[in-house]
Design an enzyme around this catalytic site. Sequence first.
Site, PDB file in Angstrom:
ATOM      1  N   HIS A   1       0.818  -1.214   0.000  1.00 35.98           N
ATOM      2  CA  HIS A   1       0.000   0.000   0.000  1.00 35.98           C
ATOM      3  C   HIS A   1       0.850   1.261   0.000  1.00 35.98           C
ATOM      4  O   HIS A   1       0.350   2.359  -0.204  1.00 35.98           O
ATOM      5  CB  HIS A   1      -0.918  -0.027   1.233  1.00 35.98           C
TER       6      HIS A   1
ATOM      7  N   HIS B   1      -7.456  12.603   2.838  1.00 37.41           N
ATOM      8  CA  HIS B   1      -6.765  11.335   2.653  1.00 37.41           C
ATOM      9  C   HIS B   1      -5.327  11.349   3.173  1.00 37.41           C
ATOM     10  O   HIS B   1      -4.703  10.294   3.320  1.00 37.41           O
ATOM     11  CB  HIS B   1      -6.773  10.970   1.153  1.00 37.41           C
TER      12      HIS B   1
END
Length: 706
Positions: free
Chosen positions: A456, A613
């Site tokens: 990720h 985010h």
Amino acid sequence: MVSSTQPPQPNWSDPQYYFSRELSWIEFNARVLHEAMDERTPLLERLKFAAIFSSNLDEFFMVRVAGIKRQVQAQVDRRSLDGRTPQEQLEAICQKLLPLVAKQHQHVQSVLRPQLASHGVFLLDYAALNQAQQRHLREYFEERIFPVLTPLAVDPGHPFPHISNLSLNLAVVVRSPEGTSHFARLKVPSSLPRFVLLPLELQRRKQTPVWMGVPIEQIVAHNLDKLFPGMEVVACHVFRVTRNADLEVQEDEADDLLQAIEQELRKRRFAGSVVRLEVHESMPDEIRQTLMAEMGLSNADVYPVVGLLGGRDLMALVDLPLPHLKDAPWKPVSHPRLRRLMESEYSTDEDFFALIRKQDLLVHHPFQSFSSSVQAFLQRAAQDPDVLTIKMTLYRTSGDSPIVDALIDAAENGKQVAVLVELKARFDEENNIQWARKLEQVGVHVVYGLVGLKTHTKLMLVVRQEGDRLRRYVHIGTGNYNPKTARLYTDLGLLTCREDLGADVTELFNALTGYSRQKNYRKLLVAPTNLRDRLLDLIHREREIARAGRHARIVTKMNALVDPPLIGALYEASQAGVQIDLIVRGICCLRPGLAGVSDRIRVISIVGRFLEHSRIFYFHNDGAEDVYIGSADWMPRNLDRRVEAVTPVDDRAIAKDLQEILGILLADNRQAWELQPDGSYRQRHPASPDAVQSAQQILMDMARQS
């Protein structure tokens, strides 16, 4: 001075100290729905938030609810953080969601559709059309829809058909001339537009319409006589099915991970068990029970709605040419240092690298441009004759990705290019398979990561020959290498050529592409290797500073906070006197405001036009402040089952910029919500219209003025 005698610590595994992850997520989606209902938000933006609410719910059922249902079926007694059994979790989810879903559909029907009509956007019901309009749609049905429809009978000779995931369907009851009733299922074709536009000559209204159309399922429902000639259509009701869509890949048994993912993708559409049935509220109980019995569902799995099923499709109307009903357009600006570079008399490839050598560069998207910073850096590296190697991770990217094009250019220019494409990026698996194959075809070294872990982290490494030495340039980010989401999500990226970070990133790529089992890094905090332990150390350090009677402070920004060890450490820090501010957009399992436990912890969530985010972690450290950015949220999956990278920010000016961003977010009184001790959220409101402080608007203004 705080007493050195400490009382016994509570048992941090006690459910009383945690909120349910699932119910906390539902609270987040309720905040999304609030944006659809807030009159301060432009009308088409409210419609967008209504569509996002529905889309979020689809994914929630496909993944989270599906996982809990599997636990129930397997009789797994895996308790949630707040102590609920899987069955109790399902019951709590249903109890929380039913009124929320009803609220959303009622608002779309009773508020948004009439308001859209007042601005010339008419989403009409077929039954309200005049004869000419219905005649046109009858012809449209016969020419465009009828040929692709397949009615499927359900009787002893025809078993109940498979209902594909997220498909719109009609449950039809017909009666034969002999008086026998029959049941049939009809799938509404997803290959055709959900909303069918009426021709201009049939759009008669007092005001000139901007758009006028009808849901396709209503066109089908009102022309069923063409499908069942000789039969009487007794009833017709819309329903929609959601299936388990989480992939179950046995990576350690797969000879080829790419092929294994492809096989699972084929299963996703058809094989997953049904986890939700949406029906129009007018559907009679007899038909509802038939559908439930055929799909193995209970009443708790059924969600009746008053309006349109599949609310995510409303997004198709958001792009209508009505700028006065949308947020003012925002065009990201170039970072001031990069703008000077582009405007300078000399614009060579070397300038970009020289700028980074001079000083680290922090870019803040979407306020600052992704295309003129991260994307431009990669593109220049691909063309620079002195660049030898480019390595990067790709978790998600856009459909027409200039990032992939730049990597292809680099390979064709003779550079060694290595890309880790994460095939397990949920709901982007198919796109990533396509990118992987495209890159492999031009000679890029493509790897798929480590068995059992998702990669990720957001990393790019460029190795450049400069005189008689090699220099490493690094980008470490919080968001994906995706030009489209870089305009919609708030994210941060650090461009640097610091030797220690370059060495760390090199060793991390070696671990990702080879057999290295690197455990120690100079600067980077890496999951699952050392990230949780280092974060615990940083929290404990603040705790000890507070116990010594000195000022201690922690401010973090992330998307989710779930990890019990980190939550327990934050509780202990609060008990010791550390002032803690947490900016958590979505799930937060920590309970703030508990007397003697978390009364020094504040939690806010910001939901605005951009999706928050970025991840920022600040520790006061007795005045020697530490600031970090990176890809990881504080969740067990990020810390234990993903490869993540978090970097310290050593440039003091950039560290101050990050602290300023945190301060602006903490002062928000327009889109900020405060988490209460009972798990509810309370939206902040300015004392007067002149006192509004919208963090995202302030950051746009600052970028514009820079």
